[in-house]
Design a protein around this motif. Structure first.
Motif, short mmCIF file in Angstrom:
data_model
loop_
_atom_site.label_atom_id
_atom_site.label_comp_id
_atom_site.label_asym_id
_atom_site.label_seq_id
_atom_site.Cartn_x
_atom_site.Cartn_y
_atom_site.Cartn_z
N ARG A 112 85.50 95.33 105.55
CA ARG A 112 84.91 95.37 104.17
C ARG A 112 83.49 95.45 104.25
O ARG A 112 82.62 96.17 103.25
CB ARG A 112 85.30 94.08 103.55
N GLY A 161 86.65 97.70 97.27
CA GLY A 161 87.09 96.20 96.89
C GLY A 161 88.56 96.47 96.31
O GLY A 161 89.37 95.55 96.37
N ARG A 202 93.47 96.26 99.13
CA ARG A 202 93.90 94.92 99.31
C ARG A 202 93.80 94.64 100.76
O ARG A 202 94.38 95.42 101.62
CB ARG A 202 95.19 94.71 98.75
N ALA A 203 93.02 93.63 100.93
CA ALA A 203 92.84 93.25 102.52
C ALA A 203 93.91 92.39 103.19
O ALA A 203 94.70 91.88 102.48
CB ALA A 203 91.48 92.33 102.65
N THR A 225 101.27 96.23 97.88
CA THR A 225 100.00 96.34 97.28
C THR A 225 100.31 97.18 95.76
O THR A 225 99.36 96.98 94.88
CB THR A 225 98.82 96.87 97.82
N ARG A 260 98.05 81.53 106.50
CA ARG A 260 96.79 82.09 106.05
C ARG A 260 97.01 82.37 104.64
O ARG A 260 95.89 81.96 103.69
CB ARG A 260 96.41 83.11 106.90
N ASN A 320 92.57 87.84 95.10
CA ASN A 320 93.15 88.96 95.90
C ASN A 320 92.13 89.90 96.52
O ASN A 320 92.33 90.09 97.81
CB ASN A 320 94.04 89.87 95.11
N ASP A 321 90.95 90.06 95.91
CA ASP A 321 90.02 90.82 96.50
C ASP A 321 88.76 90.24 97.17
O ASP A 321 87.86 90.68 97.82
CB ASP A 321 89.37 91.40 95.33
N GLU A 322 89.19 88.83 97.48
CA GLU A 322 88.07 88.22 98.38
C GLU A 322 88.35 88.04 99.71
O GLU A 322 89.28 87.61 100.16
CB GLU A 322 87.95 86.63 97.89
N THR A 323 87.55 88.38 100.56
CA THR A 323 87.52 88.35 102.10
C THR A 323 87.00 87.00 102.51
O THR A 323 86.43 86.14 101.60
CB THR A 323 86.79 89.58 102.80
#
Lengths: 311, 291
Positions: free
Chosen positions: A273, A306, A309-310, B65, B227, B238-241
């Motif tokens: 990212r 962004g 989806r990670a 997704t 996790r 959802n978009d947070e690493t």
């Protein structure tokens, strides 16, 4: 075998000379570990050249700077053969590209023929002068700068040639506190450059270590989804040309390098990212809709990355 | 007489083309375990220009997704006012909820055709179409509903409520039975299941369940599930690493921060270090739950 010196020592050494610009400094090391070349874009006076010089000194490598001008010739970069009248033979004179760290300053000021000579060398890591093919020293990295202002009389690099650069870093102005520190530290003296905290052998070892960094399949899928999103009009209607699979490869290489820099033996979604905008920004083209909607290219890239989806 | 073979060849070519296109389409379909596909409206009778919320709920066991192959119902004579999508993932899979806000502009009956989802059924490996139930909504002239409610006695309302509860219980029993039957013999097409409301997601029990799963099955999938549950527990978007999440979480939760880092390690480390990563994650999650 794990190298005794760690990449973070080089970051600290360069950061000792360069105030702020931590992301730029880290990117230089990442490019070196990943074995790629870097395009730096920023207005003059932001210590781009100094950062490159400090990097070369920190790794104990040879540094050469080439100022690109409209009258530059390929032989000014690669080298040439000179006839020696005493011995009646030709001898090879190597150009400035034969160095560990090559700074191609204002790459867009030279015509396409010269740019091609440099980019070919970057790709092949060797140059042919007369009958001889000569390999560049290892490690080898080209740091090319571009000034976003004063574009009159410049030769813009085509997308296909931009793709040869692993990443493009935007060098921004320092913060107020950083600028104060610059004035205090370098107001009178020549900037102190830290030398030889690592050697070329360490870099080669780090490159080998980076290749062993584990990338989970779900992370590889994440990389591919991000790059494919630039080609998918449903993901963003602003891209005219999306990034090539070379971008996916670059992102994986850099994610591995970042994991190594942070002392991990595995890459995580954060690595991908964080580096995705630098890998994508010079590999995509935007359509007129971007300007019609009054958007910034960087915002669109950040939003596109962004939105994926990670894992 | 010479008979031309051209029409026959064209016909054969067309058939082959249809077959090939069908195959290609099937290859593009996602492979899914569809557990539920249901559609319901918040009201079955509405006045003209009154808003009706039609909710389509899909539950698949995979973590997806998007559900691009979900085809929304034909809204007939109703007009769409809005469309909102939500996707939620947990250890059981993915819940996809799409809420359409519609309205009727003319009095009458509106039939909503079933929503359907084309996918490779992971149970059988064959391309299948999963369909929801149909819906019928009655649009009444303005003022009619208000007039009716005026004279309706309280007792009648109580009867209606009781009937609703009985119907709900019956539906619950039917759902349990349906699940039992499905477990015995997997069906090609998932039967439409009417979901009245999504179960509320509780982060702590979900984390406890994930931890129990990780203790019993020490696999990477379970590490991923833990996790995911841990991130939900930490309130991650959802978009947070991880970096973004750690920046948002302040330093007052060191155990949670450490557990999040170890969860990342257990999920992405190579096979040779996986078991060690799982050990560390279990210990870290236990510390988080103990607080």
């Amino acid at each position: 075998m794990i190298a005794a010196k760690r990449p973070s020592t080089v970051v600290d050494a360069v950061a000792h000379t360069i105030v702020g610009q931590r992301e730029v400094v880290e990117s230089l090391i990442l490019g070196l570990i990943a074995g790629g070349h870097i395009l730096l874009e920023g207005v003059p006076g932001l210590a781009k050249t100094l950062a490159c010089r400090a990097l070369a000194a920190a790794i104990g490598g040879e540094f050469k700077r080439i100022q690109f001008t409209p009258d530059l010739l390929p032989s000014d970069i690669i080298g040439t053969r000179i006839f020696d009248q005493r011995t009646a033979t030709f001898s090879t004179v190597r150009g400035p590209i034969f160095a560990n760290v090559v700074l191609a300053d204002e790459i867009n000021r030279a015509p396409a023929k010269v740019q091609s000579a440099l980019l070919e060398g970057m790709q092949e890591r060797q140059a042919t002068i007369g009958p001889e093919s000569l390999a560049f020293p290892v490690p080898f990295i080209v740091l090319a700068t571009m000034n976003p202002l004063d574009t009159d009389g410049t030769y813009a690099l085509p997308l296909a040639q931009m793709d040869r650069f692993l990443m493009k870093i935007l060098v921004s102005y320092p913060s107020r506190d950083e600028e104060l520190a610059i004035v205090e530290r370098f107001g009178a003296d020549v900037p102190a450059i830290v030398r030889d905290v690592a050697g070329p052998a360490d870099i080669i070892e780090w490159q080998a270590e980076a290749r062993r960094v584990h990338i989970e399949p779900s992370l590889r899928e994440y990389v591919v989804e991000i790059v494919r999103a630039t080609r998918d009009p449903r993901a963003s209607p602003y891209f005219e040309t999306g990034a090539s699979p070379r971008a996916s490869l670059a992102l994986v290489q850099l994610a591995r390098a970042r994991a190594l820099l942070e002392g991990r033996e595995f890459a995580i979604p954060d690595d991908v990212r964080r580096l995705a905008p630098a890998v994508l920004r010079h590999r995509v083209q935007f359509g007129h809709r971007l300007y019609a909607d009054g958007l910034e290219a960087e915002d669109v890239i950040a939003r596109t990355v962004g939105a994926v989806r990670a894992p | 007489m010479v008979r031309s073979t051209q029409p026959l060849a064209s016909c054969f070519l067309a058939c082959a083309l249809v077959f090939v296109c069908g195959e290609l389409r099937a290859q593009e379909l996602p492979r899914l375990h569809v557990d539920a596909l249901a559609m319901h409206a918040d009201r079955s009778v509405a006045p003209v220009a009154g808003a009706i919320h039609v909710t389509i709920h899909v539950h698949v066991r995979e973590h997806v997704t998007n559900l691009d192959d979900l085809v929304l119902p034909d809204l007939a004579n109703l007009q769409i006012l809005g469309d909102e999508r939500r996707m939620h993932q947990d250890a059981d899979g993915t819940d996809y909820v799409e809420t359409l806000t519609v309205t009727g502009l003319q009095p009458g009956i509106g039939h909503l055709t079933p929503a359907h989802l084309d996918a490779i059924d992971a149970r059988t490996g064959r391309p299948s179409r999963f369909s929801s139930n149909e819906l019928t909504i009655r649009i009444e002239p303005e003022g009619t509903l208000a007039h009716r409610t005026d004279w309706r006695p309280l007792a009648w309302r109580a009867v209606l409520m009781a009937a609703g509860i009985v119907a709900g219980l019956a539906l619950l029993i039917a759902l349990i039975r349906m699940r039992y039957v499905r477990a015995r013999e997997p069906a090609r097409n998932a039967p439409p299941v009417a979901i009245l409301a999504l179960p509320r997601f509780e982060p702590r029990p979900a984390l406890e369940r994930a931890l129990a799963g990780l203790r019993s099955r020490r696999t990477r999938d379970e590490a991923f599930a833990t996790r995911f549950a841990l991130r939900a527990f930490a309130g991650a978007r959802n978009d947070e690493t991880l970096d973004l999440l750690l920046v948002r979480l302040d330093g007052s939760v060191p155990a949670l921060r450490a557990a999040l880092r170890l969860a990342e390690r257990a999920a992405f480390v190579d096979e040779s270090r996986l078991q060690l990563g799982i050990d560390e994650l279990i210990a870290a999650v236990e510390r988080v739950l103990a607080q």
